[in-house]
Design a protein around this motif. Structure first.
Motif, PDB file in Angstrom:
ATOM      1  N   THR A 462       0.813  -1.227   0.000  1.00 48.16           N
ATOM      2  CA  THR A 462       0.000   0.000   0.000  1.00 48.16           C
ATOM      3  C   THR A 462       0.847   1.278   0.000  1.00 48.16           C
ATOM      4  N   SER A 463       2.183   1.150   0.025  1.00 52.80           N
ATOM      5  CA  SER A 463       3.063   2.326   0.031  1.00 52.80           C
ATOM      6  C   SER A 463       3.557   2.624  -1.375  1.00 52.80           C
ATOM      7  N   ASP A 464       3.768   3.922  -1.638  1.00 52.04           N
ATOM      8  CA  ASP A 464       4.290   4.334  -2.944  1.00 52.04           C
ATOM      9  C   ASP A 464       5.762   3.977  -3.072  1.00 52.04           C
ATOM     10  N   ARG A 465       6.174   3.639  -4.305  1.00 49.77           N
ATOM     11  CA  ARG A 465       7.567   3.381  -4.633  1.00 49.77           C
ATOM     12  C   ARG A 465       7.931   4.243  -5.844  1.00 49.77           C
ATOM     13  N   PRO A 466       9.226   4.462  -6.095  1.00 48.65           N
ATOM     14  CA  PRO A 466       9.610   5.296  -7.251  1.00 48.65           C
ATOM     15  C   PRO A 466       9.102   4.720  -8.562  1.00 48.65           C
ATOM     16  N   TYR A 467       9.002   3.410  -8.613  1.00 48.28           N
ATOM     17  CA  TYR A 467       8.641   2.753  -9.874  1.00 48.28           C
ATOM     18  C   TYR A 467       7.159   2.360  -9.931  1.00 48.28           C
ATOM     19  N   ARG A 468       6.381   2.630  -8.866  1.00 50.01           N
ATOM     20  CA  ARG A 468       4.939   2.323  -8.866  1.00 50.01           C
ATOM     21  C   ARG A 468       4.243   3.054  -7.732  1.00 50.01           C
ATOM     22  N   ARG A 469       2.931   3.248  -7.918  1.00 47.66           N
ATOM     23  CA  ARG A 469       2.125   3.817  -6.863  1.00 47.66           C
ATOM     24  C   ARG A 469       1.643   2.709  -5.933  1.00 47.66           C
ATOM     25  N   GLY A 470       1.329   3.112  -4.715  1.00 49.61           N
ATOM     26  CA  GLY A 470       0.857   2.128  -3.743  1.00 49.61           C
ATOM     27  C   GLY A 470      -0.468   1.516  -4.156  1.00 49.61           C
ATOM     28  N   MET A 471      -0.645   0.263  -3.809  1.00 49.37           N
ATOM     29  CA  MET A 471      -1.840  -0.498  -4.177  1.00 49.37           C
ATOM     30  C   MET A 471      -3.038  -0.034  -3.343  1.00 49.37           C
ATOM     31  N   ASP A 472      -4.215  -0.176  -3.902  1.00 52.54           N
ATOM     32  CA  ASP A 472      -5.435   0.108  -3.159  1.00 52.54           C
ATOM     33  C   ASP A 472      -5.530  -0.844  -1.960  1.00 52.54           C
ATOM     34  N   CYS A 473      -5.986  -0.322  -0.832  1.00 48.65           N
ATOM     35  CA  CYS A 473      -6.045  -1.125   0.402  1.00 48.65           C
ATOM     36  C   CYS A 473      -6.917  -2.368   0.221  1.00 48.65           C
ATOM     37  N   THR A 474      -8.037  -2.214  -0.465  1.00 51.31           N
ATOM     38  CA  THR A 474      -8.934  -3.351  -0.656  1.00 51.31           C
ATOM     39  C   THR A 474      -8.251  -4.458  -1.429  1.00 51.31           C
ATOM     40  N   LYS A 475      -7.515  -4.079  -2.470  1.00 53.89           N
ATOM     41  CA  LYS A 475      -6.815  -5.081  -3.281  1.00 53.89           C
ATOM     42  C   LYS A 475      -5.712  -5.752  -2.455  1.00 53.89           C
ATOM     43  N   ALA A 476      -4.989  -4.966  -1.664  1.00 53.96           N
ATOM     44  CA  ALA A 476      -3.919  -5.534  -0.842  1.00 53.96           C
ATOM     45  C   ALA A 476      -4.492  -6.550   0.149  1.00 53.96           C
ATOM     46  N   LEU A 477      -5.652  -6.244   0.714  1.00 56.84           N
ATOM     47  CA  LEU A 477      -6.284  -7.177   1.650  1.00 56.84           C
ATOM     48  C   LEU A 477      -6.721  -8.455   0.938  1.00 56.84           C
ATOM     49  N   SER A 478      -7.174  -8.313  -0.314  1.00 51.86           N
ATOM     50  CA  SER A 478      -7.564  -9.503  -1.080  1.00 51.86           C
ATOM     51  C   SER A 478      -6.362 -10.394  -1.345  1.00 51.86           C
ATOM     52  N   ILE A 479      -5.206  -9.786  -1.635  1.00 51.16           N
ATOM     53  CA  ILE A 479      -3.990 -10.564  -1.877  1.00 51.16           C
ATOM     54  C   ILE A 479      -3.566 -11.302  -0.601  1.00 51.16           C
ATOM     55  N   LEU A 480      -3.671 -10.603   0.524  1.00 54.35           N
ATOM     56  CA  LEU A 480      -3.344 -11.250   1.798  1.00 54.35           C
ATOM     57  C   LEU A 480      -4.272 -12.438   2.051  1.00 54.35           C
ATOM     58  N   GLU A 481      -5.573 -12.264   1.739  1.00 52.68           N
ATOM     59  CA  GLU A 481      -6.525 -13.340   1.974  1.00 52.68           C
ATOM     60  C   GLU A 481      -6.225 -14.527   1.063  1.00 52.68           C
ATOM     61  N   GLU A 482      -5.896 -14.248  -0.183  1.00 53.94           N
ATOM     62  CA  GLU A 482      -5.590 -15.330  -1.122  1.00 53.94           C
ATOM     63  C   GLU A 482      -4.301 -16.068  -0.728  1.00 53.94           C
ATOM     64  N   GLY A 483      -3.374 -15.344  -0.070  1.00 50.05           N
ATOM     65  CA  GLY A 483      -2.092 -15.948   0.296  1.00 50.05           C
ATOM     66  C   GLY A 483      -2.099 -16.638   1.654  1.00 50.05           C
ATOM     67  N   ARG A 484      -3.260 -16.683   2.321  1.00 48.44           N
ATOM     68  CA  ARG A 484      -3.345 -17.360   3.623  1.00 48.44           C
ATOM     69  C   ARG A 484      -3.002 -18.841   3.468  1.00 48.44           C
ATOM     70  N   GLY A 485      -2.080 -19.293   4.345  1.00 48.23           N
ATOM     71  CA  GLY A 485      -1.674 -20.694   4.297  1.00 48.23           C
ATOM     72  C   GLY A 485      -0.634 -20.981   3.247  1.00 48.23           C
ATOM     73  N   LYS A 486      -0.351 -20.012   2.368  1.00 44.95           N
ATOM     74  CA  LYS A 486       0.696 -20.179   1.349  1.00 44.95           C
ATOM     75  C   LYS A 486       1.882 -19.280   1.710  1.00 44.95           C
ATOM     76  N   GLN A 487       1.682 -17.973   1.562  1.00 40.78           N
ATOM     77  CA  GLN A 487       2.767 -17.048   1.901  1.00 40.78           C
ATOM     78  C   GLN A 487       2.708 -16.606   3.357  1.00 40.78           C
ATOM     79  N   TRP A 488       1.465 -16.492   3.890  1.00 41.39           N
ATOM     80  CA  TRP A 488       1.320 -15.940   5.228  1.00 41.39           C
ATOM     81  C   TRP A 488       0.579 -16.901   6.168  1.00 41.39           C
ATOM     82  N   ASP A 489       0.823 -16.728   7.438  1.00 38.02           N
ATOM     83  CA  ASP A 489       0.141 -17.524   8.467  1.00 38.02           C
ATOM     84  C   ASP A 489      -1.369 -17.311   8.324  1.00 38.02           C
TER      85      ASP A 489
END
Length: 506
Positions: A462-489
């Motif tokens: 969700t933070s801005d970087r020189p090479y991209r703007r920060g992601m929308d919070c809703t989308k970031a939360l969806s990625i976290l939900e999809e990564g449950r049990g794979k990338q994240w606890d």
């Protein structure tokens, strides 16, 4: 050891001996001459020649007692003498002398109730029985039983007095031995809480003796004075006197118990509170006393409050120290400024949502603040690169968790840093085992690492970087939900996603 020190310690030893011998002789004279002569001899009605024989028995017994007890006495003080007067003695000699000095009051009791009492009684009883047998003494044999009981009672009083006098006498020696070990070996001698005699028996026995001894001595002497009265009169007397003795002993015991409890209770509370402090819990004692213990408890509470204030200041400084480190790290890259602080806030939130204790949440926050501290060791050309990283450059980035751990391991005190290390090292591990630096999977990943990984990923997305703007919070939360049990606890990702979605909905 210079001659001045030798003279000072010799003078200290001589003064110590003088006081001990004075206490001993005064107590012995009181026990043998005052009680033996003034009570026993003045109570018995015997012919003049028998008085002389009894005095002879008394003096011979006194001589045997003195010789016997002095032998034991000098055995007891031998380690003390060696520690004070033998400069070649090592640390073991000083430590043994120090411990023996602390034992001396108890040894005084053993000495008086052992060689002192037996040295008097054995020859006295033996010579008295012989003189009774050959007719040189003519009083009834049961008087001897009364004399033995009186001797035991008086010796007990003498032992009690000598115990307390010896306790006062040994204090300068204890200070001297502590001083010697500090000067010569840089070691502080201490009993580490060991108790040679607890307060309960000390107060209980002393109060019992003080309360009952005079009446018991009077009863023994009265038995001798009443020997010529009619048997029925004596029997009636002892029926009454026995009741008085029982009442006196009961009163003395009850009073001794009350006195002991009155002293033990505040000391027990202070001791328990000190144990709490030793375990790191600064507790205050309810001050409900109106004697000197009130001052003691007030002083203790004042000390605890000072420690509490100092702890608050230390924690504030430590927290500021962590925040400063994190801010210094973020300052290298204007585009990630505040990243460490935000990750710490998210990590703390996850800890609270998971029902963790405040102490554990405090560790989570500190570890999260410093999770990227290893990036201090990454070159700016790599860390601040705008474009895609090469494999070699990415390997350098992947080294920052282990580098951060190594940096924190160099910070003192090490025990303060140790709880933070797992989070710093393992915050880039993946739940499926494909992370770095150790490739850990599932719950093999330390708890701190699994929490910080969720918080770090969300802030990075969700933070801005020189090479991209920060992601929308809703989308970031969806990625976290999809990564449950794979990338994240799965549990930590779920509680964080659910909470953040509720927050966004409001």
């Amino acid at each position: 050891m210079d001659s001045e020190q030798q003279r000072r310690r010799k003078a200290l030893y001589q003064l110590f001996l003088k006081k001990l011998l004075r206490n001993y002789i005064v107590g012995s004279m009181f026990a043998v001459l005052v009680v033996g002569s003034a009570i026993v001899l003045t109570t018995l009605e015997v012919p003049g020649p028998e008085y002389k024989r009894m005095m002879y028995i008394l003096l011979v017994s006194l001589a045997v007692m003195l010789v016997t007890e002095l032998i034991v006495f000098f055995v007891h003080i031998k380690p003390i003498r060696k520690g004070l007067l033998e400069p070649e003695g090592g640390f073991d000699v000083l430590e043994k002398a120090y411990l023996q000095t602390h034992k001396l009051p108890m040894l005084a009791i053993y000495r008086i109730l052992g060689p002192h009492l037996l040295g008097l009684m054995v020859p006295a009883v033996g010579m008295t029985l012989w003189m009774l047998h050959v007719g040189l003494l003519t009083f009834p044999p049961f008087y001897l039983t009364i004399a033995v009981l009186g001797a035991i009672l008086v010796a007990s009083m003498h032992a009690m007095i000598d115990f307390f006098l010896t306790t006062l006498t040994i204090r300068p020696l204890i200070q001297e031995f502590k001083k010697q070990t500090e000067e010569r070996y840089r070691v502080e001698l201490d009993l580490d809480g060991h108790v040679f005699m607890s307060i309960r028996p000390k107060f209980l026995v002393s109060a019992m003796l003080i309360g009952s001894s005079p009446l018991l001595l009077f009863s023994l002497a009265a038995q001798l004075r009443l020997r010529s009265l009619d048997h029925d009169i004596i029997q009636n007397y002892w029926s009454w006197a026995g009741l008085i003795l029982v009442i006196d002993l009961s009163f003395a015991y009850a009073g001794a118990r009350l006195i002991t409890q009155n002293v033990e209770e505040p000391i027990g509370k202070l001791y328990d509170a000190m144990n709490e402090i030793r375990e790191g819990r600064l507790v205050l004692i309810q001050n409900e006393y109106s004697d000197e213990f009130s001052k003691l408890v007030a002083g203790f509470n004042m000390m605890v409050r000072a420690l509490q204030n100092r702890e608050v200041q230390s924690l504030t400084m430590l927290e500021s120290y962590f925040v400063t480190l994190a801010t210094a790290l973020d300052a290298r890259d204007a585009y990630t400024a505040g990243h460490s602080t935000r990750v710490a806030e998210y990590s703390e939130l996850i800890g609270r949502l998971s029902g963790m204790a405040d102490e554990q949440i405090n560790v989570i926050r500190k570890s999260a603040l410093l999770h990227d501290i290893g990036k201090i060791g990454i070159r700016d050309t790599v860390l601040l690169k705008d474009g895609r990283l090469t494999d070699e450059e990415f390997d350098q980035i992947k080294a920052h968790p282990a580098l951060g751990e190594n940096i924190l391991m160099q910070i003192e005190p090490k025990d303060a840093m140790a709880p933070l290390l797992p989070g710093v090292r393992s915050h880039h591990e993946r739940y499926d085992g494909k992370g770095y630096p150790d490739g850990l999977a599932g719950e093999d990943i330390p708890l701190l690492g699994r929490i910080i990984a969720v918080a770090d990923a969300y802030d990075a997305m969700t933070s801005d970087r020189p090479y991209r703007r920060g992601m929308d919070c809703t989308k970031a939360l969806s990625i976290l939900e999809e990564g449950r049990g794979k990338q994240w606890d799965p549990m930590f990702a779920k509680v964080f996603v659910d909470h953040m979605r509720k927050r966004l909905a409001n």
